[in-house]
Design a protein around this motif. Structure first.
Motif, PDB file in Angstrom:
ATOM      1  N   ASP A  19       0.825  -1.202   0.000  1.00  6.85           N
ATOM      2  CA  ASP A  19       0.000   0.000   0.000  1.00  6.85           C
ATOM      3  C   ASP A  19       0.860   1.254   0.000  1.00  6.85           C
ATOM      4  OD1 ASP A  19      -2.326  -1.443   0.047  1.00  6.85           O
ATOM      5  OD2 ASP A  19      -2.619  -1.270   2.216  1.00  6.85           O
ATOM      6  N   ALA A  21       1.973   4.620   1.373  1.00 10.50           N
ATOM      7  CA  ALA A  21       1.953   5.025   2.782  1.00 10.50           C
ATOM      8  C   ALA A  21       2.914   6.189   3.008  1.00 10.50           C
ATOM      9  CB  ALA A  21       2.351   3.848   3.675  1.00 10.50           C
ATOM     10  N   ILE A  22       2.612   6.990   4.011  1.00 13.29           N
ATOM     11  CA  ILE A  22       3.484   8.103   4.384  1.00 13.29           C
ATOM     12  C   ILE A  22       4.832   7.560   4.848  1.00 13.29           C
ATOM     13  CG2 ILE A  22       3.799  10.041   5.966  1.00 13.29           C
ATOM     14  CD1 ILE A  22       1.559  10.515   3.968  1.00 13.29           C
ATOM     15  N   GLN A  23       5.898   8.081   4.283  1.00 13.10           N
ATOM     16  CA  GLN A  23       7.248   7.685   4.689  1.00 13.10           C
ATOM     17  C   GLN A  23       8.040   8.861   5.266  1.00 13.10           C
ATOM     18  OE1 GLN A  23       9.355   5.617   1.561  1.00 13.10           O
ATOM     19  NE2 GLN A  23       7.629   4.265   1.108  1.00 13.10           N
ATOM     20  N   ASP A  27       5.247  14.000   2.834  1.00 10.37           N
ATOM     21  CA  ASP A  27       4.476  13.133   1.936  1.00 10.37           C
ATOM     22  C   ASP A  27       2.964  13.344   2.058  1.00 10.37           C
ATOM     23  OD1 ASP A  27       6.877  11.966   1.232  1.00 10.37           O
ATOM     24  OD2 ASP A  27       6.490  10.059   2.255  1.00 10.37           O
ATOM     25  N   VAL A  29      -0.588  10.832   0.641  1.00  9.72           N
ATOM     26  CA  VAL A  29      -1.075   9.672  -0.097  1.00  9.72           C
ATOM     27  C   VAL A  29      -2.324  10.108  -0.849  1.00  9.72           C
ATOM     28  CG1 VAL A  29      -2.090   7.371   0.058  1.00  9.72           C
ATOM     29  CG2 VAL A  29      -0.125   7.967   1.486  1.00  9.72           C
ATOM     30  N   ARG A  31      -5.419   8.891  -3.374  1.00 12.37           N
ATOM     31  CA  ARG A  31      -6.199   7.825  -3.999  1.00 12.37           C
ATOM     32  C   ARG A  31      -6.513   8.241  -5.427  1.00 12.37           C
ATOM     33  NH1 ARG A  31     -11.739   7.469  -4.154  1.00 12.37           N
ATOM     34  NH2 ARG A  31     -11.887   8.985  -2.448  1.00 12.37           N
ATOM     35  N   GLU A  66      -5.742  11.269   0.674  1.00 11.93           N
ATOM     36  CA  GLU A  66      -6.219  10.373   1.732  1.00 11.93           C
ATOM     37  C   GLU A  66      -5.558  10.665   3.075  1.00 11.93           C
ATOM     38  OE1 GLU A  66      -8.322   6.981   1.185  1.00 11.93           O
ATOM     39  OE2 GLU A  66      -9.056   8.795   0.205  1.00 11.93           O
ATOM     40  N   GLU A  67      -4.291  11.070   3.024  1.00 15.00           N
ATOM     41  CA  GLU A  67      -3.521  11.254   4.259  1.00 15.00           C
ATOM     42  C   GLU A  67      -2.363  12.190   3.960  1.00 15.00           C
ATOM     43  OE1 GLU A  67      -1.131   8.415   7.530  1.00 15.00           O
ATOM     44  OE2 GLU A  67      -1.935   7.571   5.663  1.00 15.00           O
ATOM     45  N   ARG A 123       2.035   7.378  -3.232  1.00 17.27           N
ATOM     46  CA  ARG A 123       2.719   8.218  -2.242  1.00 17.27           C
ATOM     47  C   ARG A 123       3.373   9.376  -2.971  1.00 17.27           C
ATOM     48  NH1 ARG A 123       7.841   9.294  -0.011  1.00 17.27           N
ATOM     49  NH2 ARG A 123       8.895   7.808  -1.384  1.00 17.27           N
TER      50      ARG A 123
END
Length: 347
Positions: A19, A21-23, A27, A29, A31, A66-67, A123
Motif C-alpha cells: 500500500d 503510505a506516508i514515509q 508526503d 497519499v 487515492r 487520503e492522508e 505516495r
C-alpha cells in the motif's frame, strides 16, 4: 493495493503491491481517480527504454488526498488534486525559477522505489510543492475530470512547446506529430493567438481533433513531401513557429526544414531511436532558434487550470478510450498498435 508494473518488453501486469503510505513528513497519499497511459510509456513497453522487472509505471494522475504527513500545510484529506508528471519541492533554486523538472529534490513517478501513477494510490513526496488543488465539485463532472487530467502532462507539454516555438498573436504555426502532445500543441497555439496552424498527421481521427482544437490546415504527407506541402501552403517561406512533438531524427529534420528563416522550433518529443538529425550549419545560416525539452508542467498548471475550468480550452478529446485498472495491459496494446490515441484509466 493494485498497481501497474512492467516486467519486460510487452509484459505489463496489474499486481498486488505494498500500500502507498506516508514515509516522510512532506508526503501525502493520493487515492487515484483518473490516470492514463502516455506515449512515452510506450518506449519502456517496447523495450527502447530500460526498466527493472517489476518496476512501477505511469506518471499522469489526479485523485483525492487520503492522508498527509506532519509537515504538509497546504493540503488536507479530502482535497481533489492533480499531480504533474514529476514531483518537486517548490522551494529550491530551480523551482523558484519555474524549472520544476530540475528540482534538486525532485523525481519521476514510477522510478525505482516509488509508486507509479497507474495504480489505486500514490505516495507523493513533497506534496505541498507538487500537488495542485482542484475544485471539489469537479469530482461529479466526468468530462471536466478528463480535461483536468490532461494538465498532469500533455496539455502542459503542448503549452511548453508552443512557448518554446515563440507562438504569439497572429503567428503561423506548424505542428509535427499527431499524438496527444502534438494535438495539445495545436490547442496551446490557438490559445496563444496563432492565426494559422498547420497540423502534420496521417490519421483522420487525430487530425479531426486537430481541427477541433484550431488547426486551419492538415498535411498528411511525411518527410520531404510534407516539407514541400507546408512550404507551398506558406508561400515557400515556412512557419514562424514549429512544434516538434515526436522525437525522432526524421521529425526533427522535418521541423527544421519547415521553419521560416528567423523562426523558432519548440521541441518536446522525447528523443528515441536515433540522433536528432540537427544540422547546426543550416540552423545558423537561417537564424533558427531551438528551445524546449522536458516540460516543467507544474509551472503551467495554475494558468491552464483557469482556462480549463472556464471552458476557454478543453483538452478532454485527446482521450479516446477508457479502461479499468485490470484492463491496463489492453490499453498499452491499443496505444502501441495506434488503435487508441490516449487511454484513460479509471481505477
Amino acid at each position: 493495493m493494485r498497481a501497474t508494473v512492467i516486467h519486460a518488453p510487452l509484459d505489463i501486469r496489474v499486481e498486488e503491491v505494498p500500500d502507498a503510505a506516508i514515509q516522510r513528513p512532506e508526503d501525502a497519499v493520493v487515492r487515484v481517480l483518473r490516470a492514463c497511459i502516455c506515449g512515452s510509456d510506450l518506449w519502456a513497453y517496447r523495450g527502447e527504454a530500460a526498466r527493472q522487472p517489476g518496476q512501477r509505471i505511469g506518471h499522469e494522475f489526479l485523485g483525492i488526498v487520503e492522508e498527509t504527513g506532519s509537515a504538509v500545510t497546504d493540503l488536507r484529506a479530502g482535497d481533489l488534486v492533480v499531480a504533474p508528471f514529476m514531483w518537486s519541492d517548490g522551494t529550491c533554486e530551480y523551482c523558484a525559477e519555474g524549472l520544476f523538472t530540475s528540482c534538486e529534490h525532485g523525481g519521476f513517478w514510477g522510478s525505482v522505489g516509488h509508486d507509479g501513477g497507474q495504480g489505486e494510490a500514490v505516495r507523493v513526496p513533497h506534496a505541498d510543492g507538487t500537488l495542485v488543488k482542484l475544485p471539489a465539485e469537479a469530482v461529479s463532472d466526468d468530462h471536466l475530470l478528463t480535461g483536468l487530467l490532461a494538465l498532469s502532462d500533455v496539455m502542459g507539454t503542448g503549452h511548453h512547446a508552443a512557448l518554446g516555438a515563440g507562438v504569439r498573436e497572429g503567428s503561423t504555426v506548424a505542428v509535427v506529430g499527431d499524438g496527444a502532445v502534438g494535438l495539445c500543441g495545436v490547442l496551446a497555439a490557438k490559445r496563444l493567438g496563432a492565426e494559422r496552424i498547420i497540423a502534420l498527421g496521417r490519421h483522420t481521427a487525430r487530425t479531426d481533433i486537430a481541427k477541433l482544437f484550431g488547426a486551419t490546415d492538415v498535411v498528411a504527407e511525411r518527410g520531404e513531401a510534407a516539407e514541400a506541402a507546408v512550404r507551398e501552403l506558406l508561400g515557400g517561406r515556412g512557419a514562424h513557429a514549429v512544434i516538434e512533438a515526436v522525437g525522432t531524427e526524421q521529425s526533427m529534420r522535418t521541423a527544421v526544414n519547415i521553419t521560416r528563416d528567423g523562426g523558432s522550433i519548440g521541441y518536446v518529443g522525447v528523443p528515441h531511436g536515433s540522433g536528432t538529425g540537427l544540422d547546426l550549419g543550416v540552423m545558423f545560416d537561417r537564424n533558427i532558434t531551438l528551445r524546449g525539452g522536458v516540460a516543467p508542467v507544474r509551472a503551467y498548471i495554475p494558468e491552464l487550470l483557469k482556462d480549463v475550468l472556464s471552458g476557454v480550452i478543453d483538452p478532454a478529446p485527446v482521450f479516446d478510450r477508457a479502461v479499468s485498472l485490470d484492463e491496463v495491459p489492453d490499453g498499452y496494446r491499443a496505444m502501441d498498435d495506434r488503435s487508441a490515441l490516449k487511454v484513460m484509466i479509471k481505477p
